[in-house]
Design a protein around this motif. Structure first.
Motif, PDB file in Angstrom:
ATOM      1  N   VAL A  35      -8.498  25.381 -13.234  1.00  0.00           N
ATOM      2  CA  VAL A  35      -9.686  25.402 -14.073  1.00  0.00           C
ATOM      3  C   VAL A  35      -9.358  24.727 -15.404  1.00  0.00           C
ATOM      4  CG1 VAL A  35      -9.191  27.738 -14.929  1.00  0.00           C
ATOM      5  CG2 VAL A  35     -11.527  26.807 -15.081  1.00  0.00           C
ATOM      6  N   LEU A  36     -10.181  23.778 -15.778  1.00  0.00           N
ATOM      7  CA  LEU A  36     -10.046  23.063 -17.043  1.00  0.00           C
ATOM      8  C   LEU A  36     -11.089  23.620 -17.997  1.00  0.00           C
ATOM      9  CD1 LEU A  36      -8.658  20.552 -18.466  1.00  0.00           C
ATOM     10  CD2 LEU A  36     -10.696  19.264 -17.761  1.00  0.00           C
ATOM     11  N   LEU A  37     -10.637  24.133 -19.146  1.00  0.00           N
ATOM     12  CA  LEU A  37     -11.541  24.703 -20.137  1.00  0.00           C
ATOM     13  C   LEU A  37     -11.790  23.684 -21.238  1.00  0.00           C
ATOM     14  CD1 LEU A  37     -10.062  28.309 -20.416  1.00  0.00           C
ATOM     15  CD2 LEU A  37     -11.829  27.448 -18.864  1.00  0.00           C
ATOM     16  N   ILE A  38     -13.069  23.477 -21.552  1.00  0.00           N
ATOM     17  CA  ILE A  38     -13.487  22.464 -22.518  1.00  0.00           C
ATOM     18  C   ILE A  38     -14.413  23.108 -23.545  1.00  0.00           C
ATOM     19  CG2 ILE A  38     -14.702  20.281 -22.834  1.00  0.00           C
ATOM     20  CD1 ILE A  38     -14.159  19.749 -19.832  1.00  0.00           C
ATOM     21  N   GLU A  39     -14.144  22.867 -24.804  1.00  0.00           N
ATOM     22  CA  GLU A  39     -15.020  23.362 -25.859  1.00  0.00           C
ATOM     23  C   GLU A  39     -15.246  22.258 -26.883  1.00  0.00           C
ATOM     24  OE1 GLU A  39     -15.643  27.297 -28.699  1.00  0.00           O
ATOM     25  OE2 GLU A  39     -13.706  26.973 -27.714  1.00  0.00           O
ATOM     26  N   LYS A  40     -16.507  21.955 -27.140  1.00  0.00           N
ATOM     27  CA  LYS A  40     -16.898  20.934 -28.116  1.00  0.00           C
ATOM     28  C   LYS A  40     -16.177  19.611 -27.865  1.00  0.00           C
ATOM     29  CE  LYS A  40     -18.062  24.306 -31.703  1.00  0.00           C
ATOM     30  NZ  LYS A  40     -17.810  24.797 -33.076  1.00  0.00           N
ATOM     31  N   LYS A  48      -6.656  17.365 -26.477  1.00  0.00           N
ATOM     32  CA  LYS A  48      -7.113  16.005 -26.236  1.00  0.00           C
ATOM     33  C   LYS A  48      -8.600  15.989 -25.899  1.00  0.00           C
ATOM     34  CE  LYS A  48      -2.795  13.742 -24.967  1.00  0.00           C
ATOM     35  NZ  LYS A  48      -2.136  12.786 -24.050  1.00  0.00           N
ATOM     36  N   THR A  49      -9.196  14.806 -26.042  1.00  0.00           N
ATOM     37  CA  THR A  49     -10.604  14.652 -25.700  1.00  0.00           C
ATOM     38  C   THR A  49     -10.790  14.779 -24.193  1.00  0.00           C
ATOM     39  OG1 THR A  49     -10.879  13.177 -27.599  1.00  0.00           O
ATOM     40  CG2 THR A  49     -12.614  13.161 -25.934  1.00  0.00           C
ATOM     41  N   ALA A  50     -11.837  15.469 -23.796  1.00  0.00           N
ATOM     42  CA  ALA A  50     -12.076  15.743 -22.372  1.00  0.00           C
ATOM     43  C   ALA A  50     -12.775  14.559 -21.718  1.00  0.00           C
ATOM     44  CB  ALA A  50     -12.900  17.016 -22.213  1.00  0.00           C
ATOM     45  N   ASP A  51     -11.982  13.535 -21.385  1.00  0.00           N
ATOM     46  CA  ASP A  51     -12.420  12.381 -20.610  1.00  0.00           C
ATOM     47  C   ASP A  51     -11.771  12.496 -19.236  1.00  0.00           C
ATOM     48  OD1 ASP A  51     -13.631  11.426 -22.910  1.00  0.00           O
ATOM     49  OD2 ASP A  51     -12.129   9.868 -23.286  1.00  0.00           O
ATOM     50  N   PHE A  52     -12.583  12.549 -18.187  1.00  0.00           N
ATOM     51  CA  PHE A  52     -11.985  12.655 -16.850  1.00  0.00           C
ATOM     52  C   PHE A  52     -12.942  12.138 -15.791  1.00  0.00           C
ATOM     53  CE2 PHE A  52     -13.877  16.816 -17.786  1.00  0.00           C
ATOM     54  CZ  PHE A  52     -14.634  17.080 -16.646  1.00  0.00           C
ATOM     55  N   VAL A  94     -17.214  12.129 -20.275  1.00  0.00           N
ATOM     56  CA  VAL A  94     -16.742  11.501 -21.503  1.00  0.00           C
ATOM     57  C   VAL A  94     -17.008  12.451 -22.666  1.00  0.00           C
ATOM     58  CG1 VAL A  94     -17.249   9.667 -23.161  1.00  0.00           C
ATOM     59  CG2 VAL A  94     -16.973   9.104 -20.747  1.00  0.00           C
ATOM     60  N   ASN A  95     -15.955  12.690 -23.449  1.00  0.00           N
ATOM     61  CA  ASN A  95     -16.103  13.518 -24.644  1.00  0.00           C
ATOM     62  C   ASN A  95     -16.688  14.894 -24.309  1.00  0.00           C
ATOM     63  OD1 ASN A  95     -15.680  13.797 -27.406  1.00  0.00           O
ATOM     64  ND2 ASN A  95     -17.692  12.997 -27.962  1.00  0.00           N
ATOM     65  N   GLY A  96     -16.265  15.422 -23.166  1.00  0.00           N
ATOM     66  CA  GLY A  96     -16.658  16.776 -22.792  1.00  0.00           C
ATOM     67  C   GLY A  96     -18.034  16.932 -22.212  1.00  0.00           C
ATOM     68  N   ARG A  97     -18.638  15.848 -21.745  1.00  0.00           N
ATOM     69  CA  ARG A  97     -19.945  15.982 -21.103  1.00  0.00           C
ATOM     70  C   ARG A  97     -20.086  14.953 -19.986  1.00  0.00           C
ATOM     71  NH1 ARG A  97     -24.180  12.610 -22.999  1.00  0.00           N
ATOM     72  NH2 ARG A  97     -23.476  11.069 -24.542  1.00  0.00           N
ATOM     73  N   PRO A  98     -20.878  15.273 -18.970  1.00  0.00           N
ATOM     74  CA  PRO A  98     -21.061  14.332 -17.860  1.00  0.00           C
ATOM     75  C   PRO A  98     -21.972  13.180 -18.278  1.00  0.00           C
ATOM     76  CG  PRO A  98     -22.431  16.271 -17.541  1.00  0.00           C
ATOM     77  CD  PRO A  98     -21.619  16.534 -18.769  1.00  0.00           C
ATOM     78  N   VAL A  99     -21.497  11.951 -18.056  1.00  0.00           N
ATOM     79  CA  VAL A  99     -22.297  10.778 -18.410  1.00  0.00           C
ATOM     80  C   VAL A  99     -22.665   9.942 -17.187  1.00  0.00           C
ATOM     81  CG1 VAL A  99     -21.454  10.613 -20.781  1.00  0.00           C
ATOM     82  CG2 VAL A  99     -20.184   9.486 -18.936  1.00  0.00           C
ATOM     83  N   TRP A 100     -22.006  10.233 -16.072  1.00  0.00           N
ATOM     84  CA  TRP A 100     -22.375   9.576 -14.810  1.00  0.00           C
ATOM     85  C   TRP A 100     -21.989  10.519 -13.680  1.00  0.00           C
ATOM     86  CZ3 TRP A 100     -20.738   8.232 -10.040  1.00  0.00           C
ATOM     87  CH2 TRP A 100     -21.543   7.337  -9.333  1.00  0.00           C
ATOM     88  N   GLN A 101     -22.883  10.667 -12.685  1.00  0.00           N
ATOM     89  CA  GLN A 101     -22.582  11.572 -11.585  1.00  0.00           C
ATOM     90  C   GLN A 101     -23.460  11.270 -10.382  1.00  0.00           C
ATOM     91  OE1 GLN A 101     -23.384  15.586 -12.878  1.00  0.00           O
ATOM     92  NE2 GLN A 101     -25.122  14.943 -14.100  1.00  0.00           N
TER      93      GLN A 101
END
Length: 443
Positions: free
Chosen positions: A37-42, A382-386, A428-435
């Motif tokens: 589990v990857l935890l991401i905040e802001k 780090k920035t949540a880019d994945f 990108v940056n902790g939010r989905p931008v393509w899916q």
């Protein structure tokens, strides 16, 4: 999908936990969690845990996204690509210098039109994202409008993008050349407007030595001195005819790289694309100045330019990233580009492992861009880019995936058979931008 500030992402994860000085260190630093589990905040990574350890950390109000059955990798980093050349991808029959004259320069002439550049910027960035690329170092054109359009679009997506206006004052069509002073002035304005704004960075971008007079390279040097935290990108030793031409144009310089080094354009945050036909002194200069190289296997094969010596880059201690080099590169997909990198290695008796290949496309690329503290793996802070990958989306991939023994074999098959169809989602940056599709569950 509801956009929020706190996400818990459940899936399998693979990354390289630390930079490496040799291929064995990459293997030592490889990390695979089958159910994590990857935890991401802001927009930032809070932590990556095995599910049994991390489940209790998923708090009320967090959005739990379930990607089980997929593999999540750090966002891909493309260290060399041309924004205006998407429309000439797959252009037939030429090597570098003829290809520039026949295809590239005519295509780039349209980008002084802001409406046209804006439309193409949106298309270009969607191609990156749909292929899992979250960060890139990009060539625009000589037109400031091309940079304005690209940065504006990237800022809206929160992407980590480094780009610059091409600087070019000779040996090119009249409608694409500028003076050294006008180039300096326009670059100054663009740097002041965009560099460091959000996640954007500016790259001083002389196209290459043959289209650069000494006055233009001096202007690039002045920019580097005025704005020392910018990047520099250009081309180096891509083609034998190009190398011979540079020797004629700059007979007082020791070699091709010395043209740039003379104007103090080498150094950390300097990225030289291709670097195929280098002598020992050039390799040593790259190492001593902490310059980096963008390895562009697909375009090097497509234009018949030659084979990059990946093993030599390790031996000489030169940082490298992977570049698709669209449009001479024939795909935006770094998966396909890694497949070509493997073939380039095979032709030189170098066996590029999946572990090393994905390092170059993630953390290694971040190191080449001097961004390893910000992107490249799942380190806390780090920035949540994945990118979320389904390794078996075709009948052939499913057949082959069933035979894989471990994650390294699955990744190798992915870079051999994979493409944009394998990308389920790009964050990108902790939010989905393509899916394509995903499942959201309230925690």
């Amino acid at each position: 999908m509801t956009v929020c500030n706190r996400y818990a992402i459940r899936s399998a994860f693979f990354d390289i936990a630390a930079p490496a000085d040799n291929p064995q260190q990459i293997a030592d630093h490889a990390r695979y969690i089958d159910d994590g589990v990857l935890l991401i905040e802001k927009g930032k990574i809070v932590g990556l845990y095995p599910w049994q350890q991390g489940e209790a950390r998923v708090k009320a109000g967090w959005s739990l996204i379930d990607y089980r059955g997929k593999v999540i990798l750090p966002g891909f980093i493309d260290t060399h690509i041309h924004f205006p050349q998407a429309e000439i991808i797959g252009a037939y029959g030429e090597q570098l210098l003829e290809w520039l004259e026949r295809y590239t320069f005519p295509a780039e002439s349209h980008y002084g039109d802001m409406h046209y550049a804006t439309r193409m910027a949106a298309f270009f960035l969607q191609q990156l994202l749909s292929n899992g690329t979250t960060s890139a170092m990009v060539f625009a054109t000589v037109h400031p409008e091309s940079v304005e359009a690209l940065f504006s679009a990237a800022q809206g997506l929160g992407m980590r993008l480094i780009a610059g206006k091409v600087m070019m004052d000779c040996n090119a069509p009249d409608n694409l050349v500028e003076t050294a002073e006008s180039s300096h002035r326009q670059c100054q304005a663009l740097i002041r407007r965009w560099h460091g704004r959000g996640r954007l960075g500016y790259a001083i971008t002389p196209r290459f030595a043959p289209t650069s007079s000494p006055e233009l390279l001096s202007a690039a040097q002045r920019l580097r001195e005025e704005f020392p935290d910018t990047w520099l990108q250009t081309h180096l030793s891509e083609n034998p005819q190009e190398v011979a031409w540079v020797r004629e144009l700059y007979p007082d310089r020791d070699n091709y790289l010395d043209v740039y080094h003379h104007y103090r354009l080498t150094g950390r945050r300097s990225v030289f694309a291709h670097a195929i036909h280098l002598d020992e002194a050039e390799w040593d200069c790259l190492h001593q100045t902490q310059s980096a190289v963008a390895f562009c296997p697909s375009s090097n094969l497509f234009l018949g330019s030659g084979l990059f010596r990946l093993q030599q880059s390790w031996h000489k201690g030169v940082r490298i990233g992977i570049g698709t080099d669209v449009g001479a590169g024939t795909s935006f997909s770094l998966l396909q580009t890694l497949g070509d990198a493997y073939k380039v290695g095979q032709l030189q008796q170098y066996r590029l492992s999946a572990c090393e290949a994905f390092y170059h496309a993630t953390l290694g690329g971040a190191c080449a861009l001097d961004l390893e503290d910000e992107i490249g793996n799942f380190a806390t802070g780090k920035t949540a880019d994945f990118v979320v990958i389904d390794p078996a989306v075709t009948a052939l991939q499913r057949l082959r995936d069933d035979k894989c023994q471990d994650i390294m074999e699955r990744l190798f098959v992915l870079m051999t058979l994979g493409d944009d169809r394998n990308v389920v989602a790009t964050w990108v940056n902790g939010r989905p931008v393509w899916q394509t599709d995903c499942q959201e569950v309230a925690a």
